[in-house]
Design an enzyme around this catalytic site. Structure first.
Site, PDB file in Angstrom:
ATOM      1  N   SER A 146       0.825  -1.212   0.000  1.00  0.00           N
ATOM      2  CA  SER A 146       0.000   0.000   0.000  1.00  0.00           C
ATOM      3  C   SER A 146       0.856   1.259   0.000  1.00  0.00           C
ATOM      4  O   SER A 146       0.334   2.367   0.000  1.00  0.00           O
ATOM      5  CB  SER A 146      -0.922   0.003   1.227  1.00  0.00           C
ATOM      6  OG  SER A 146      -0.180  -0.165   2.415  1.00  0.00           O
ATOM      7  N   ASN A 200      -1.965  -2.680  13.040  1.00  0.00           N
ATOM      8  CA  ASN A 200      -3.421  -2.543  12.992  1.00  0.00           C
ATOM      9  C   ASN A 200      -3.909  -1.315  13.760  1.00  0.00           C
ATOM     10  O   ASN A 200      -4.746  -0.560  13.273  1.00  0.00           O
ATOM     11  CB  ASN A 200      -4.093  -3.806  13.531  1.00  0.00           C
ATOM     12  CG  ASN A 200      -3.759  -5.023  12.692  1.00  0.00           C
ATOM     13  OD1 ASN A 200      -3.176  -4.884  11.615  1.00  0.00           O
ATOM     14  ND2 ASN A 200      -4.110  -6.207  13.170  1.00  0.00           N
ATOM     15  N   THR A 213     -39.947  27.147  -9.737  1.00  0.00           N
ATOM     16  CA  THR A 213     -40.280  25.774  -9.351  1.00  0.00           C
ATOM     17  C   THR A 213     -40.461  25.042 -10.674  1.00  0.00           C
ATOM     18  O   THR A 213     -40.963  25.639 -11.643  1.00  0.00           O
ATOM     19  CB  THR A 213     -41.576  25.688  -8.512  1.00  0.00           C
ATOM     20  OG1 THR A 213     -42.654  26.218  -9.292  1.00  0.00           O
ATOM     21  CG2 THR A 213     -41.473  26.458  -7.203  1.00  0.00           C
ATOM     22  N   LYS A 215     -17.046  30.354 -27.759  1.00  0.00           N
ATOM     23  CA  LYS A 215     -17.398  29.674 -26.506  1.00  0.00           C
ATOM     24  C   LYS A 215     -16.591  30.163 -25.298  1.00  0.00           C
ATOM     25  O   LYS A 215     -15.399  30.410 -25.387  1.00  0.00           O
ATOM     26  CB  LYS A 215     -17.166  28.159 -26.650  1.00  0.00           C
ATOM     27  CG  LYS A 215     -18.074  27.468 -27.626  1.00  0.00           C
ATOM     28  CD  LYS A 215     -19.542  27.493 -27.204  1.00  0.00           C
ATOM     29  CE  LYS A 215     -19.819  26.549 -26.075  1.00  0.00           C
ATOM     30  NZ  LYS A 215     -19.932  25.164 -26.520  1.00  0.00           N
ATOM     31  N   ASN A 227     -16.731  28.424 -21.658  1.00  0.00           N
ATOM     32  CA  ASN A 227     -17.398  27.341 -20.931  1.00  0.00           C
ATOM     33  C   ASN A 227     -17.203  27.463 -19.422  1.00  0.00           C
ATOM     34  O   ASN A 227     -16.092  27.733 -18.966  1.00  0.00           O
ATOM     35  CB  ASN A 227     -16.866  25.996 -21.416  1.00  0.00           C
ATOM     36  CG  ASN A 227     -17.136  25.778 -22.897  1.00  0.00           C
ATOM     37  OD1 ASN A 227     -18.151  26.233 -23.417  1.00  0.00           O
ATOM     38  ND2 ASN A 227     -16.221  25.118 -23.568  1.00  0.00           N
ATOM     39  N   GLU A 264     -18.869  22.888 -13.944  1.00  0.00           N
ATOM     40  CA  GLU A 264     -19.146  21.591 -14.589  1.00  0.00           C
ATOM     41  C   GLU A 264     -18.287  20.487 -13.985  1.00  0.00           C
ATOM     42  O   GLU A 264     -18.749  19.363 -13.760  1.00  0.00           O
ATOM     43  CB  GLU A 264     -18.883  21.668 -16.091  1.00  0.00           C
ATOM     44  CG  GLU A 264     -19.943  22.453 -16.844  1.00  0.00           C
ATOM     45  CD  GLU A 264     -19.627  22.538 -18.323  1.00  0.00           C
ATOM     46  OE1 GLU A 264     -19.358  21.501 -18.947  1.00  0.00           O
ATOM     47  OE2 GLU A 264     -19.642  23.656 -18.855  1.00  0.00           O
ATOM     48  N   TYR A 268      -9.305  -6.828  12.596  1.00  0.00           N
ATOM     49  CA  TYR A 268      -8.696  -6.274  11.378  1.00  0.00           C
ATOM     50  C   TYR A 268      -8.642  -7.323  10.273  1.00  0.00           C
ATOM     51  O   TYR A 268      -8.324  -8.480  10.501  1.00  0.00           O
ATOM     52  CB  TYR A 268      -7.260  -5.779  11.664  1.00  0.00           C
ATOM     53  CG  TYR A 268      -6.586  -5.251  10.408  1.00  0.00           C
ATOM     54  CD1 TYR A 268      -6.719  -3.922  10.020  1.00  0.00           C
ATOM     55  CD2 TYR A 268      -5.844  -6.105   9.579  1.00  0.00           C
ATOM     56  CE1 TYR A 268      -6.131  -3.452   8.854  1.00  0.00           C
ATOM     57  CE2 TYR A 268      -5.263  -5.630   8.410  1.00  0.00           C
ATOM     58  CZ  TYR A 268      -5.414  -4.308   8.051  1.00  0.00           C
ATOM     59  OH  TYR A 268      -4.838  -3.843   6.896  1.00  0.00           O
ATOM     60  N   GLN A 278      -7.206  -2.207   4.057  1.00  0.00           N
ATOM     61  CA  GLN A 278      -6.211  -1.419   3.327  1.00  0.00           C
ATOM     62  C   GLN A 278      -6.872  -0.642   2.177  1.00  0.00           C
ATOM     63  O   GLN A 278      -6.362   0.377   1.745  1.00  0.00           O
ATOM     64  CB  GLN A 278      -5.116  -2.355   2.792  1.00  0.00           C
ATOM     65  CG  GLN A 278      -3.984  -1.651   2.091  1.00  0.00           C
ATOM     66  CD  GLN A 278      -2.782  -2.560   1.959  1.00  0.00           C
ATOM     67  OE1 GLN A 278      -2.130  -2.892   2.950  1.00  0.00           O
ATOM     68  NE2 GLN A 278      -2.492  -3.000   0.754  1.00  0.00           N
ATOM     69  N   LYS A 295      -8.201   3.488   2.150  1.00  0.00           N
ATOM     70  CA  LYS A 295      -7.463   4.748   2.036  1.00  0.00           C
ATOM     71  C   LYS A 295      -7.706   5.507   0.744  1.00  0.00           C
ATOM     72  O   LYS A 295      -7.978   6.711   0.764  1.00  0.00           O
ATOM     73  CB  LYS A 295      -5.979   4.492   2.224  1.00  0.00           C
ATOM     74  CG  LYS A 295      -5.629   4.330   3.676  1.00  0.00           C
ATOM     75  CD  LYS A 295      -4.263   3.728   3.853  1.00  0.00           C
ATOM     76  CE  LYS A 295      -4.251   2.720   4.964  1.00  0.00           C
ATOM     77  NZ  LYS A 295      -5.220   1.629   4.868  1.00  0.00           N
TER      78      LYS A 295
END
Ligand code: ARG
Length: 464
Positions: free
Chosen positions: A28, A115, A160, A288, A290, A295, A322, A327, A330
């Site tokens: 990891s 752990n 609405t 354009k 944007n 977005e 554990y 792992q 994360k």
């Protein structure tokens, strides 16, 4: 086979080294190395506690604390060599400590396990992330209050079903976002309490035989409480799920906000302008501009919902205590925190730069019979039952649609065709200002109420 070829931290009972692919598959370190600062903090507190408990000498403690400081320096200078064969951030740092200190380095891991170490690290890390996120939330909310105050009198259509409904003030609309973000703030503050509980001392799962003093590490690390059960301590990831749930709600709010900004900047609405620095152009269509930031925030919302679903699914089948499954907590957690923090930062920078196009907003509110409810309320005040008033105004609107006239553009004679209760004073309620000013109660859209709500908002921010 000699133990040199097996993992130096746990190779004792193994007779052959781990397969090279399996070593990469189970490691990891590529992603958990970002926990290095919190891993070192946790280890230094643990070493200090072990000295108080009589397990390490003062000299050993001092060597470990100083050695860990130097390792942090190496990591930050980019000279630290991260090794996949050492699996994770914890064993990389411990191995380097032993390389530097010899046998003293090997004593650090007394009375703890990876752990409880990893559970401690993530909580310390997340606590800092929440604080940084709360600071961005504050900044965004302060910006909203500022803009709402400036735009307290600006009239726009309220919607609405995305159909023009009633006039509202732009300041009032902005304060709706302020309310949502206040709830997000509350949720994160509440979540932080459960993040800030200490699993260290749970050891592998059952506690430890050493005379550890958990109160000492708890105070050194600034935890609010000590986890009350070692099995739960090493396996609980509720706090991460809870954070992702709070983050999901906050992102959902930002996504709705984004959707409005996208609509409002469009040629069809033209309610606001966003400064060029928050937009990008098109490589083939020169006209354009944007609204990329909104977005993208709207799009990134999905990642955070994904993190929440991922973590819930990760936990649902795990027996105590554990399991290596953990792992996998994360990457989604890191991604959710990064995404929320960056999105809030972009919004906090962008919101104060929103430029409303007041004339266009006003014109849009004028069209679309937005004061129809005001006319109905006017007739109620003249003594008619609301349902009849609704019907009368419906006829007036139909006439308006056919004749191309808004209610305020009709003559008194025209209006009186629908009810002889209508008199000259009707025109005061058919204006946009009359309409918004009449909604003058806590939570209403009247400019005076917007100003009062801005003051309440400022007081709330000051109390945090
Ligand atoms: N890298 C591990 C994780 O992220 C650390 C804990 C490993 N513990 C173990 N017994 N394998 O969860």
């Amino acid at each position: 086979m000699s133990s040199e070829k097996t993992n130096q931290s746990w190779g004792g009972r193994f007779s052959e080294p781990v397969d090279a692919f399996v070593a990469r598959f189970t490691a990891s370190v590529d992603f958990d190395k970002r926990l290095y600062r919190h891993d070192i903090l946790g280890s230094q507190a643990h070493a200090r506690m072990l000295t108080q408990a009589g397990v390490l000498s003062e000299a050993e403690r001092d060597a470990i604390v100083a050695g860990l400081d130097e390792i942090r320096g190496e990591i930050e200078a980019g000279t630290f060599e991260w090794r996949v064969d050492l699996e994770d951030v914890h064993m990389n740092i411990e191995a380097r400590l032993t390389e530097r200190l010899g046998v003293v380095g090997k004593k650090l891991h007394t009375g703890r396990s990876r752990n409880d170490q990893v559970a401690t690290d993530i909580r310390l890390w997340l606590r800092d992330e929440i604080d940084a996120i709360l600071a961005e939330l504050d900044r965004l909310q302060a910006g909203l209050l500022q803009l709402a105050e400036t735009e307290a009198d600006t009239i726009m259509p309220g919607f609405t079903h995305l159909q023009t409904a009633q006039p509202v003030t732009f300041g009032h609309h902005l304060l709706a976002w302020f309310e949502m973000l206040s709830r997000d703030h509350e949720r994160l503050v509440d979540c932080r309490k459960r993040v800030n509980r200490m699993p260290l001392g749970s050891a592998a799962l059952a506690g430890t035989t050493y005379p550890i003093q958990r109160q000492v590490t708890c105070e050194l690390l600034g935890f609010e409480a000590i986890g009350g059960n070692s099995l739960d301590g090493v396996s609980d990831r509720d706090f991460a799920i809870e954070f992702c749930a709070a983050a999901s709600l906050a992102m959902m709010h930002l996504s709705r906000f984004s959707e409005e900004l996208v609509l409002w900047t469009s040629a069809q609405f033209q309610f606001i302008d966003l400064p060029d620095r928050f937009c990008t152009g098109s490589s083939i269509m020169p006209q354009k501009k944007n609204p990329d930031v909104p977005e993208l925030v709207r799009g990134k919302t999905g990642r955070v919902f994904g993190a929440l679903t991922g973590l819930l699914t990760l936990m649902k089948g795990q027996p105590l205590a554990y399991n290596k499954d953990n792992q996998e907590d994360k990457e989604p957690l890191f991604d959710a925190a990064d995404t929320l923090r960056d999105s809030l930062r972009a919004f906090a920078d962008m919101v104060p730069a929103i430029k409303p196009k007041r004339e266009i907003m006003r014109e849009a509110a004028r069209r679309g019979f937005s004061t129809a409810t005001d006319l109905a309320d006017y007739l109620v005040r003249k003594g008619l039952p609301f349902r009849d008033c609704h019907e009368i105004v419906g006829h007036a609107v139909k006439y308006g649609v056919d004749s191309g006239k808004d209610l305020a553009e009709m003559s008194l004679e025209e209006l009186r065709r629908f009810s002889d209760q209508i008199e000259q004073d009707v025109f005061a309620v058919l204006t946009l200002e009359g309409s918004v000013n009449a909604r003058d109660h806590i939570g209403g859209t009247a400019p005076a109420q917007v100003r009062a709500a801005v003051q309440r908002g400022r007081a709330l921010l000051a109390r945090r």
